[in-house]
Design a protein around this motif. Structure first.
Motif, PDB file in Angstrom:
ATOM      1  N   TYR A  99      63.936  48.311  -3.596  1.00  0.00           N
ATOM      2  CA  TYR A  99      65.362  48.373  -3.264  1.00  0.00           C
ATOM      3  C   TYR A  99      66.212  47.952  -4.467  1.00  0.00           C
ATOM      4  CZ  TYR A  99      64.523  49.487   1.590  1.00  0.00           C
ATOM      5  OH  TYR A  99      64.145  50.135   2.748  1.00  0.00           O
ATOM      6  N   TRP A 100      65.768  46.998  -5.228  1.00  0.00           N
ATOM      7  CA  TRP A 100      66.507  46.572  -6.431  1.00  0.00           C
ATOM      8  C   TRP A 100      66.295  47.534  -7.589  1.00  0.00           C
ATOM      9  CZ3 TRP A 100      70.172  42.976  -6.623  1.00  0.00           C
ATOM     10  CH2 TRP A 100      70.248  42.094  -5.552  1.00  0.00           C
ATOM     11  N   ASN A 101      65.069  48.024  -7.739  1.00  0.00           N
ATOM     12  CA  ASN A 101      64.735  48.861  -8.906  1.00  0.00           C
ATOM     13  C   ASN A 101      65.090  50.332  -8.752  1.00  0.00           C
ATOM     14  OD1 ASN A 101      63.605  46.694 -10.298  1.00  0.00           O
ATOM     15  ND2 ASN A 101      61.599  47.024  -9.394  1.00  0.00           N
ATOM     16  N   ASN A 102      64.981  50.867  -7.544  1.00  0.00           N
ATOM     17  CA  ASN A 102      65.069  52.321  -7.358  1.00  0.00           C
ATOM     18  C   ASN A 102      66.208  52.797  -6.471  1.00  0.00           C
ATOM     19  OD1 ASN A 102      61.803  51.562  -7.229  1.00  0.00           O
ATOM     20  ND2 ASN A 102      62.432  52.997  -8.810  1.00  0.00           N
ATOM     21  N   HIS A 103      66.892  51.898  -5.812  1.00  0.00           N
ATOM     22  CA  HIS A 103      68.009  52.257  -4.928  1.00  0.00           C
ATOM     23  C   HIS A 103      69.248  52.504  -5.792  1.00  0.00           C
ATOM     24  CE1 HIS A 103      71.155  51.866  -1.918  1.00  0.00           C
ATOM     25  NE2 HIS A 103      70.257  51.752  -0.952  1.00  0.00           N
ATOM     26  N   PRO A 104      69.819  53.703  -5.732  1.00  0.00           N
ATOM     27  CA  PRO A 104      71.015  53.959  -6.533  1.00  0.00           C
ATOM     28  C   PRO A 104      72.259  53.327  -5.905  1.00  0.00           C
ATOM     29  CG  PRO A 104      70.457  55.907  -5.268  1.00  0.00           C
ATOM     30  CD  PRO A 104      69.379  54.890  -5.006  1.00  0.00           C
ATOM     31  N   THR A 105      73.196  53.020  -6.756  1.00  0.00           N
ATOM     32  CA  THR A 105      74.500  52.542  -6.319  1.00  0.00           C
ATOM     33  C   THR A 105      75.540  53.050  -7.306  1.00  0.00           C
ATOM     34  OG1 THR A 105      75.750  50.601  -5.595  1.00  0.00           O
ATOM     35  CG2 THR A 105      74.392  50.346  -7.566  1.00  0.00           C
ATOM     36  N   ILE A 106      76.785  52.884  -6.972  1.00  0.00           N
ATOM     37  CA  ILE A 106      77.864  53.294  -7.859  1.00  0.00           C
ATOM     38  C   ILE A 106      78.352  52.077  -8.627  1.00  0.00           C
ATOM     39  CG2 ILE A 106      80.265  54.105  -7.957  1.00  0.00           C
ATOM     40  CD1 ILE A 106      79.667  55.852  -5.528  1.00  0.00           C
TER      41      ILE A 106
END
Length: 194
Positions: A99-106
């Motif tokens: 979730y920290w490494n691969n989850h994208p965010t804006i």
């Protein structure tokens, strides 16, 4: 630049050690003033986020690494929670590191606190980890370079597979966040003809 700021602090401490409080204050005010960081609220819809992720080709614009559609991560957690745990606040002792490494965010390329605009022209897809690291700093301050957008036809962040999985495992639609990502992702998959 960073070393010159340290020199200001050296001088300020020297003044303080000499009992010259006013001189210490003056040098800080003139050479290294306090500038409060303005907090401006922002909130994106799932649709806006997914549109940005597709525009950027599910590439972390700060590292060039591939990212994964958030719906996929949540679906994995729903289907195999012991192997791939999810925790609503992403506590590292309770939530899979993906979730920290691969989850994208804006992220705002130019931080809002420094006058950046809150719109797609100032948005970049990045991982939650890098977003947290960057905070209210500029790319220059971080020593980072904005990477090229990815090609959504080469890497779609497992978006097409996510749509197929949800359509096969309809019970996943009972999870609100999965349902929201599914709806937005299905629209983008159709728009990009994937």
């Amino acid at each position: 630049m960073g070393d010159s700021r340290v020199e200001v602090l050296v001088q300020a401490v020297a003044y303080l050690n000499g009992g010259e409080v006013d001189s210490a204050k003056r040098i800080i005010d003139e050479e290294y003033p306090f500038v409060p960081v303005e907090r401006r609220g922002r909130r994106y819809t799932v649709r806006q986020m997914v549109e940005q992720f597709f525009r950027d080709g599910f590439i972390d614009r700060y590292s060039g690494e591939r990212l994964v559609n958030p719906g996929v991560l949540r679906a994995i957690s729903e289907m195999i929670p012991d192997a791939f745990p999810y925790q609503a606040h992403w506590k590292t002792g309770e939530c899979h590191l993906a979730y920290w490494n691969n989850h994208p965010t804006i992220d705002h390329i130019c931080p809002l606190s420094l006058g950046g605009e809150d719109g797609p022209e100032n948005w970049a897809t990045t991982s939650m980890m890098r977003n947290s690291l960057k905070g209210n700093f500029t790319l220059e301050q971080m020593g980072w370079v904005l990477q090229e957008r990815g090609d959504i036809r080469e890497w779609d962040g497992l978006s097409k597979v996510f749509v197929d999985l949800v359509e096969r495992e309809k019970a996943l639609l009972q999870v609100g966040r999965i349902r929201n990502y599914y709806t937005a992702t299905k629209e983008m998959v159709k728009r990009y003809d994937l």
